[in-house]
Design an enzyme around this catalytic site. Structure first.
Site, PDB file in Angstrom:
ATOM      1  N   GLN A 234     -29.640 -94.194 -61.196  1.00  0.00           N
ATOM      2  CA  GLN A 234     -29.943 -95.565 -60.802  1.00  0.00           C
ATOM      3  C   GLN A 234     -31.397 -95.941 -61.055  1.00  0.00           C
ATOM      4  O   GLN A 234     -31.789 -97.083 -60.834  1.00  0.00           O
ATOM      5  CB  GLN A 234     -29.608 -95.768 -59.321  1.00  0.00           C
ATOM      6  CG  GLN A 234     -28.139 -95.615 -59.001  1.00  0.00           C
ATOM      7  CD  GLN A 234     -27.852 -95.760 -57.515  1.00  0.00           C
ATOM      8  OE1 GLN A 234     -28.704 -96.118 -56.715  1.00  0.00           O
ATOM      9  NE2 GLN A 234     -26.604 -95.466 -57.125  1.00  0.00           N
TER      10      GLN A 234
ATOM     11  N   HIS B  96     -30.979 -95.386 -55.119  1.00  0.00           N
ATOM     12  CA  HIS B  96     -31.373 -96.304 -54.045  1.00  0.00           C
ATOM     13  C   HIS B  96     -32.870 -96.633 -54.070  1.00  0.00           C
ATOM     14  O   HIS B  96     -33.647 -96.158 -53.238  1.00  0.00           O
ATOM     15  CB  HIS B  96     -30.976 -95.734 -52.685  1.00  0.00           C
ATOM     16  CG  HIS B  96     -29.497 -95.745 -52.445  1.00  0.00           C
ATOM     17  ND1 HIS B  96     -28.929 -95.605 -51.205  1.00  0.00           N
ATOM     18  CD2 HIS B  96     -28.446 -95.895 -53.305  1.00  0.00           C
ATOM     19  CE1 HIS B  96     -27.609 -95.655 -51.305  1.00  0.00           C
ATOM     20  NE2 HIS B  96     -27.296 -95.824 -52.583  1.00  0.00           N
TER      21      HIS B  96
ATOM     22  N   GLU C  35     -23.994-106.094 -47.054  1.00  0.00           N
ATOM     23  CA  GLU C  35     -24.500-107.114 -46.134  1.00  0.00           C
ATOM     24  C   GLU C  35     -25.309-108.182 -46.835  1.00  0.00           C
ATOM     25  O   GLU C  35     -26.016-107.898 -47.807  1.00  0.00           O
ATOM     26  CB  GLU C  35     -25.405-106.472 -45.069  1.00  0.00           C
ATOM     27  CG  GLU C  35     -24.739-105.458 -44.181  1.00  0.00           C
ATOM     28  CD  GLU C  35     -25.705-104.855 -43.166  1.00  0.00           C
ATOM     29  OE1 GLU C  35     -25.248-104.048 -42.346  1.00  0.00           O
ATOM     30  OE2 GLU C  35     -26.918-105.200 -43.186  1.00  0.00           O
TER      31      GLU C  35
ATOM     32  N   TYR D 123     -32.802-104.109 -39.342  1.00  0.00           N
ATOM     33  CA  TYR D 123     -31.473-104.508 -39.804  1.00  0.00           C
ATOM     34  C   TYR D 123     -30.420-103.407 -39.685  1.00  0.00           C
ATOM     35  O   TYR D 123     -29.330-103.537 -40.222  1.00  0.00           O
ATOM     36  CB  TYR D 123     -31.572-105.088 -41.219  1.00  0.00           C
ATOM     37  CG  TYR D 123     -32.253-106.434 -41.174  1.00  0.00           C
ATOM     38  CD1 TYR D 123     -31.522-107.592 -40.962  1.00  0.00           C
ATOM     39  CD2 TYR D 123     -33.636-106.537 -41.235  1.00  0.00           C
ATOM     40  CE1 TYR D 123     -32.139-108.830 -40.848  1.00  0.00           C
ATOM     41  CE2 TYR D 123     -34.268-107.765 -41.121  1.00  0.00           C
ATOM     42  CZ  TYR D 123     -33.520-108.909 -40.925  1.00  0.00           C
ATOM     43  OH  TYR D 123     -34.145-110.125 -40.785  1.00  0.00           O
TER      44      TYR D 123
END
Length: 521
Positions: free
Chosen positions: A237, A299, A393, A403
């Site tokens: 990624q 990530h 989300e 969060y």
């Protein structure tokens, strides 16, 4: 009959040891994850602990039984072969050692071929890995005590286990509204990640392997990539992410790039500023580097946006294997940060002056934020982030807010294991909207054009896995409406932008990527 009896005994010994190992591994997985949450200061009552364990027995155990069963069949066949040559006294040692070593090798192989860096989350730490291997060794001991010396059935068992693996698939129904048309605006792109329009109608496009491309207002792709792009760590990624023109680009010609930098064993999310020339970048300067370094290539976040005060918002991910760090204010993992255009820290950031906290942090408790937009109409910052299996989300971002990840989530782990027993947790903010199952959101725009007046002010959220765009209407901090768009394209959407002409531009996630233009009929 004697041979059949010995084969049956071997099968029974294997089955019992395999079931024990699968059960023990599941129990360890549950308790290791709950222990990690407890270390974040969370109270886990006994009833919640029991409910989580029962959940994992129904969801994680079948997955783990396949993983462990395959490794156990091979390792015990080899262990019994070693025991035949070294003597019966060594049988227990070889079976226990073989079970542990075989599972460790299997974990490493699975992690190399699975999309995520670490499939079984309890193995993220040395203690968790050791505990899983100990449970495998216990199974090996049981097998050694119960089994005969007959090795005939073991290859058959292995074939039986592997033959039972199957992957389900499904297809959603395409959206049928034809009030728009979709055309190819530009093509020939290598894994495009982000798109930004310039004042003269041209567009900059990042390619994840590390190239920055220029597209004319007519959609013609300039043949050669721009030179001068910073060195990019490209793996998994990791790569070149967002491109963002400066607020005063017309005068300064300055742009900003976010990208993965470093090596596989020690890498960061970096942001650099540069001046855009005709064919190259100049005055390239790194203005931000996330702390601390992480290993792996997953990530990163990487989206950027300007606030009205000309401060720069940058999103980050939790590094996948470091999810609890999203709650740790002493690093940037799983955070959204706010900096000045020169990389300095705004004095009014929420954690400035707080001991042990990184002053750049604007919000925290995020998993992997890959959508970011400032809603100028309603004066709010909006972001979306990837969940694991479910739990994607959209959040309205306010400074200093937690969060929730991984304390509270609507998703479960890829193996079916529960990440947190809580969907709502005190001190954490609930999302405006979430998706179960996951759509894998990537890219967001607040539509502000005139071509589709019925969508003005709506969020348009791109999706990779679901291959769609979700039109979301927010009322305050909650979604009041959602519609699926552009499903008929059949492509993974990496980014979505409102163009200067009011059309919607979609970036497809592919080694032969395209820019699609959606216009009204």
């Amino acid at each position: 009959m004697n041979n059949q009896g010995s084969l049956f005994s071997l099968f029974k010994a294997f089955f019992l040891a395999w079931m024990l190992g699968s059960l023990l591994g599941t129990l360890v997985q549950s308790q290791v994850n709950l222990y990690a949450l407890q270390n974040l200061g969370m109270a886990i009552p006994l009833n919640i602990r029991i409910e989580t364990t029962i959940h994992d027995l129904g969801n994680f155990l079948p997955v783990y039984a396949v993983i462990f069963g395959c490794s156990f069949a091979v390792s015990q066949a080899i262990a019994l072969l070693f025991a035949r040559f070294t003597g019966t006294a060594w049988r227990t040692f070889w079976c226990a050692f073989g079970a542990a070593l075989g599972l460790w090798v299997t974990f490493k192989v699975v992690d190399m071929i699975a999309p995520m860096p670490i499939l079984v989350s309890s193995t993220r730490t040395a203690g968790g890995m050791f505990s899983m291997l100990v449970m495998a060794a216990v199974s090996g001991v049981l097998f050694a005590k119960l089994s005969t010396r007959n090795l005939v059935l073991t290859p058959a068992l292995l074939a039986l286990l592997i033959a039972g693996i199957a992957l389900p698939s499904g297809q959603a129904v395409a959206q049928s509204d034809k009030s728009y048309k979709i055309e190819t605006f530009a093509d020939g792109l290598n894994s495009p990640w982000s798109m930004a329009f310039l004042p003269d109608g041209r567009a900059l496009i990042t390619e994840k392997p590390g190239q920055l491309r220029l597209v004319g207002a007519d959609g013609k792709l300039v043949k050669n990539p721009l030179t001068g792009v910073p060195n990019v760590f490209y793996s998994g990624q990791a790569g070149l992410f967002d491109v963002l023109p400066a607020v005063d680009f017309a005068q300064s010609q300055q742009i900003f790039l976010s990208y993965a930098c470093g090596t596989r064993s020690a890498n960061h999310l970096c942001v650099a500023s540069a001046k855009l020339g005709e064919n190259s970048l100049s005055n390239v300067k790194e203005i931000f580097r996330s702390q601390t370094a992480k290993s792996g290539s997953a990530h990163y976040g990487g989206r950027m946006a300007w606030l009205p005060d000309n401060t720069l918002i940058v999103t980050l991910g939790d590094g996948y294997s470091y999810r609890e760090e999203a709650q740790n204010l002493s690093n940037h993992l799983g955070k959204i940060v706010r900096i000045q255009a020169d990389g300095s820290v705004p004095k009014d950031n929420p954690f400035v002056g707080k001991q042990g906290a990184k002053p750049e942090i604007y919000s925290y408790g995020h998993r992997n934020v890959q959508g970011l937009a400032y809603d100028a109409i309603n004066k709010r910052l909006i972001a979306h982030e990837h969940g694991p299996r479910g739990g994607d989300e959209v959040n309205v971002i306010t400074p200093g807010t937690n969060y929730g990840w991984p304390k509270a989530t609507y998703g479960i782990d890829y193996t079916g294991a529960q990440i947190s027993p809580f969907k709502v947790y005190e001190g954490t903010q609930q999302p405006a909207i979430y998706w179960v199952p996951s759509i894998a959101p990537s890219g967001i725009t607040v539509y502000n054009g005139d071509m589709f007046p019925q969508w003005k002010g709506n969020l348009l959220v791109g999706a990779l896995k679901a291959q769609q765009v979700s039109r979301v209407v927010l009322k305050g901090n909650k979604a009041s409406e959602e519609e699926v768009l552009f499903k008929e394209v059949g492509a993974r959407f990496r980014d979505i932008r409102t163009g200067p002409d009011g059309a919607i531009y979609l970036l497809t996630d592919s080694s032969d990527g395209k820019v699609l233009r959606v216009s009204a009929r």
